[in-house]
Design an enzyme around this catalytic site. Structure first.
Site, PDB file in Angstrom:
ATOM      1  N   CYS A 281      24.435   1.390  20.204  1.00 58.30           N
ATOM      2  CA  CYS A 281      23.744   2.675  20.333  1.00 58.30           C
ATOM      3  C   CYS A 281      24.436   3.556  21.376  1.00 58.30           C
ATOM      4  CB  CYS A 281      22.262   2.480  20.613  1.00 58.30           C
ATOM      5  SG  CYS A 281      21.292   3.978  20.254  1.00 58.30           S
TER       6      CYS A 281
ATOM      7  N   HIS B   4      20.479  -0.654  16.292  1.00 61.84           N
ATOM      8  CA  HIS B   4      20.070  -1.769  17.141  1.00 61.84           C
ATOM      9  C   HIS B   4      19.862  -3.027  16.304  1.00 61.84           C
ATOM     10  CE1 HIS B   4      19.287   0.700  20.747  1.00 61.84           C
ATOM     11  NE2 HIS B   4      18.920   1.627  19.874  1.00 61.84           N
TER      12      HIS B   4
ATOM     13  N   GLU C  48      19.132  -5.938  18.488  1.00 59.36           N
ATOM     14  CA  GLU C  48      18.651  -6.786  19.577  1.00 59.36           C
ATOM     15  C   GLU C  48      17.148  -6.719  19.789  1.00 59.36           C
ATOM     16  OE1 GLU C  48      19.372  -2.764  21.479  1.00 59.36           O
ATOM     17  OE2 GLU C  48      20.103  -3.922  19.777  1.00 59.36           O
TER      18      GLU C  48
END
Length: 246
Positions: free
Chosen positions: A90, A180, A182
């Site tokens: 990001c 993303h 995570e």
């Protein structure tokens, strides 16, 4: 043990599940949390790879607005120059694009927020880390800026209908992901509850955004935990080369 330097620009975006996958793959994570005042190393000595996460800062912020990103840019430039195994996510991917000679800007079609799909590009098929990813994997998007121009020579690995430059590789081992992988449910809720502009850019309210993200989190793990393991393999190989024979 192979050591991965982990730069956390904001504790709103910790390594979370990605950190767990990388540890399970045998990496030692040296986490530096910038919002806690932890220092950014001057160089990458003693590390076999680099992970840079996201945060509410903008890649367009000047040094007086986000001084903590100055050192992050220096590390990304060093990683690029050395072709060190790197994963930038990001905000990290936007900073990587900038230091590599590409550029970012405020997203021309507004924020891209919530559970989404990206489409793997043909060039990704031969990539050792990205190649085994399915053709259209689930991801979590949460960005207001976009990478409008990749570094010269970069390989585009995935795109979305809203923004083309979703995943890319520079050199052999440096990867940027606009999206993303995570996240956990608490992180997504925190983002949704503190980003009314982002939420308003979607057809959904906060609860629906969180529910949709929760629904895809098992699929994210199925796809991106093996991706993390393959990236860890690059870091292990780097460590083996650094230690030399015997």
């Amino acid at each position: 043990m192979a050591r991965l330097l982990v730069i956390v620009p904001s504790d709103t975006d910790p390594p979370a599940r990605l950190g767990g996958w990388l540890r399970a793959a045998g990496l030692e994570l040296d986490e530096r949390h910038l919002s806690l005042g932890e220092p950014v190393p001057a160089d990458l000595t003693g590390h076999d790879g680099l992970l840079v996460l996201g945060g509410p800062q903008s890649s367009l912020d000047p040094a007086d607005v986000s001084p903590e990103l100055v050192g992050v840019r220096h590390l990304l430039a060093q990683a690029l120059a050395a072709d060190l195994p790197t994963l930038a996510i990001c905000l990290g991917a936007q900073l990587l694009a900038q230091v590599g000679g590409g550029s970012t800007r405020v997203g021309v079609d507004g924020p891209e927020v919530g559970a989404a799909l990206v489409a793997k590009r043909d060039a990704a098929d031969g990539d050792p880390v990205f190649g085994p990813v399915p053709l259209s994997p689930d991801v979590i998007e949460w960005h207001h800026d976009e990478i409008d121009r990749l570094p010269a020579g970069a390989t585009l690995l995935a795109s979305s209908p809203a923004y083309r430059n979703q995943a890319y590789r520079v050199g052999r081992q440096v990867y940027g992901l606009q999206f993303h992988i995570e996240t956990d449910e608490a992180m997504v809720r925190g983002w949704a509850e503190t980003d009314p502009v982002g939420v308003a850019s979607t057809p959904f309210d906060v609860e629906t955004i969180c529910a949709r993200a929760g629904d895809v989190h098992p699929d994210l793990e199925e796809v991106w935990a093996p991706f993390a393991e393959r990236f860890a393999g690059l870091v292990h190989a780097q460590a083996a080369g650094r230690s030399g024979p015997g």
